[in-house]
Design an enzyme around this catalytic site. Structure first.
Site, PDB file in Angstrom:
ATOM      1  CG  ASP A 145       2.429  -2.392   1.167  1.00 18.12           C
ATOM      2  OD1 ASP A 145       3.339  -2.804   0.428  1.00 18.12           O
ATOM      3  OD2 ASP A 145       2.586  -1.482   1.978  1.00 18.12           O
TER       4      ASP A 145
ATOM      5  CG  ASN B 129       2.227   8.164   8.898  1.00 16.89           C
ATOM      6  OD1 ASN B 129       2.897   7.169   8.639  1.00 16.89           O
ATOM      7  ND2 ASN B 129       1.008   8.337   8.420  1.00 16.89           N
TER       8      ASN B 129
ATOM      9  CG  HIS C  40       2.719   4.121   7.099  1.00 18.12           C
ATOM     10  ND1 HIS C  40       2.656   5.357   6.500  1.00 18.12           N
ATOM     11  CD2 HIS C  40       3.363   3.330   6.210  1.00 18.12           C
ATOM     12  CE1 HIS C  40       3.243   5.306   5.309  1.00 18.12           C
ATOM     13  NE2 HIS C  40       3.686   4.081   5.105  1.00 18.12           N
TER      14      HIS C  40
ATOM     15  CD  GLU D  22      -1.440   5.680   6.281  1.00 16.99           C
ATOM     16  OE1 GLU D  22      -0.547   5.960   7.092  1.00 16.99           O
ATOM     17  OE2 GLU D  22      -1.474   6.139   5.125  1.00 16.99           O
TER      18      GLU D  22
HETATM   19  C1  GLP Z   1       5.089   3.064   1.754  1.00 17.21           C
HETATM   20  C2  GLP Z   1       5.071   1.564   1.962  1.00 17.21           C
HETATM   21  C3  GLP Z   1       5.763   1.148   3.238  1.00 17.21           C
HETATM   22  C4  GLP Z   1       7.115   1.848   3.345  1.00 17.21           C
HETATM   23  C5  GLP Z   1       6.896   3.341   3.368  1.00 17.21           C
HETATM   24  C6  GLP Z   1       8.196   4.112   3.493  1.00 17.21           C
HETATM   25  O1  GLP Z   1       4.030   3.721   2.362  1.00 17.21           O
HETATM   26  N1  GLP Z   1       3.747   1.029   1.952  1.00 17.21           N
HETATM   27  O2  GLP Z   1       5.921  -0.257   3.256  1.00 17.21           O
HETATM   28  O3  GLP Z   1       7.768   1.427   4.516  1.00 17.21           O
HETATM   29  O4  GLP Z   1       6.279   3.707   2.141  1.00 17.21           O
HETATM   30  O5  GLP Z   1       8.797   4.259   2.243  1.00 17.21           O
HETATM   31  P1  GLP Z   1      10.248   4.746   1.996  1.00 17.21           P
HETATM   32  O6  GLP Z   1      11.131   3.572   2.274  1.00 17.21           O
HETATM   33  O7  GLP Z   1      10.283   5.116   0.528  1.00 17.21           O
HETATM   34  O8  GLP Z   1      10.515   5.886   2.894  1.00 17.21           O
END
Ligand code: GLP
Length: 246
Positions: A67, A136, A138, A143
């Site tokens: 993404d 959450n 995702h 989402e």
């Molecule tokens: C973002 C990314 C996800 C990732 C999530 C969790 O929203 N788009 O790919 O898994 O954050 O991030 P973190 O690893 O910093 O908790």
């Protein structure tokens, strides 16, 4: 889903890096699906170490990232292109032209997204997809919603995610409200999936992913349907699982 327990972040990162390195050693021209966020950072650091030790090479690897924030260009320090270049690509021998990340500045996100899926298919599909999980539930920027089926596309971010990710920006107002993300359908098409989770704030999402119903309200729950998923998580992220899983 296979669960591999780690004591802490360092052990999770080491195990994840070894898992990815093994994939690349067995198939040097692997197509890797890559993720950003704080969770995989240690994994990239460990892969860089393995590369410097001569234990793995990425020279034939191609990669597709999950993404990108919509409206951030590659030079913005919070863009995922910048993250990947600085934290991984520039420090190993992967060829820049073999790395793919959605274009956060694309004037035609629909056309771009369809082309991204085509490029993945033309590369032979993703051999190993690395994932983190949002608190959450995702994955990538898919989402909580009402349907699972979606390919790469432009999406609106939920308030919850904007708040979670505000820690990387100077203020919450600077967090982009949209992103281009691979869809769950694209992610589920990967041959193997490795998902990482660390820390107490992921424990509810991990429990729902593994033990809850398969429901688009918790996007990661769809991974229950994939035949080859491995979760590497620390004790805190696994802390709310029922005894049969922990
Ligand atoms: C973002 C990314 C996800 C990732 C999530 C969790 O929203 N788009 O790919 O898994 O954050 O991030 P973190 O690893 O910093 O908790």
């Amino acid at each position: 889903m296979k669960i591999i327990k780690a004591r802490d972040y360092v052990e999770m990162s080491r195990k994840a890096a070894h898992y990815i390195a093994a994939q690349v050693l067995l198939k040097p021209n692997s197509v890797l699906g890559l993720a950003t966020g704080s969770t995989p950072l240690g994994t990239y650091q460990e892969l860089i170490r393995l590369y410097h030790n001569g234990e793995v090479s990425f020279i034939q690897v191609s990669s597709f990232n999950l993404d990108e924030y919509y409206s951030l260009g590659p030079n913005h320090p919070q863009s995922y292109r910048y993250f990947m270049d600085e934290n991984f690509f520039k420090q190993v021998d992967i060829q820049a032209e073999n790395t793919h990340i959605p274009d956060g500045l694309s004037p035609n996100p629909d056309g771009f997204s369809a082309d991204y899926d085509r490029q993945i298919a033309n590369a032979g599909g993703i051999d190993l997809q690395l994932l983190g999980i949002g608190s959450n539930g995702h994955i990538a920027f898919n989402e909580p919603g009402k349907v699972f089926s979606a390919q790469t596309r432009l999406v609106d971010l939920k308030e919850h995610t904007i708040e979670d990710n505000a820690r990387f920006f100077d203020s919450k107002d600077e967090v982009p409200r949209q992103a281009i993300t691979m869809g769950l359908k694209s992610i589920l098409s990967a041959k193997r999936i490795l998902i990482l989770a660390c820390g107490e704030n992921k424990a509810d999402a991990v429990k729902a992913m593994l033990e809850g119903p398969i429901d688009p309200a918790l996007p990661a729950s769809i991974l229950q349907l994939h035949p080859n998923v491995t979760l590497i998580a620390d004790e805190k992220a696994l802390g709310k699982l029922s005894s049969s899983n922990s």
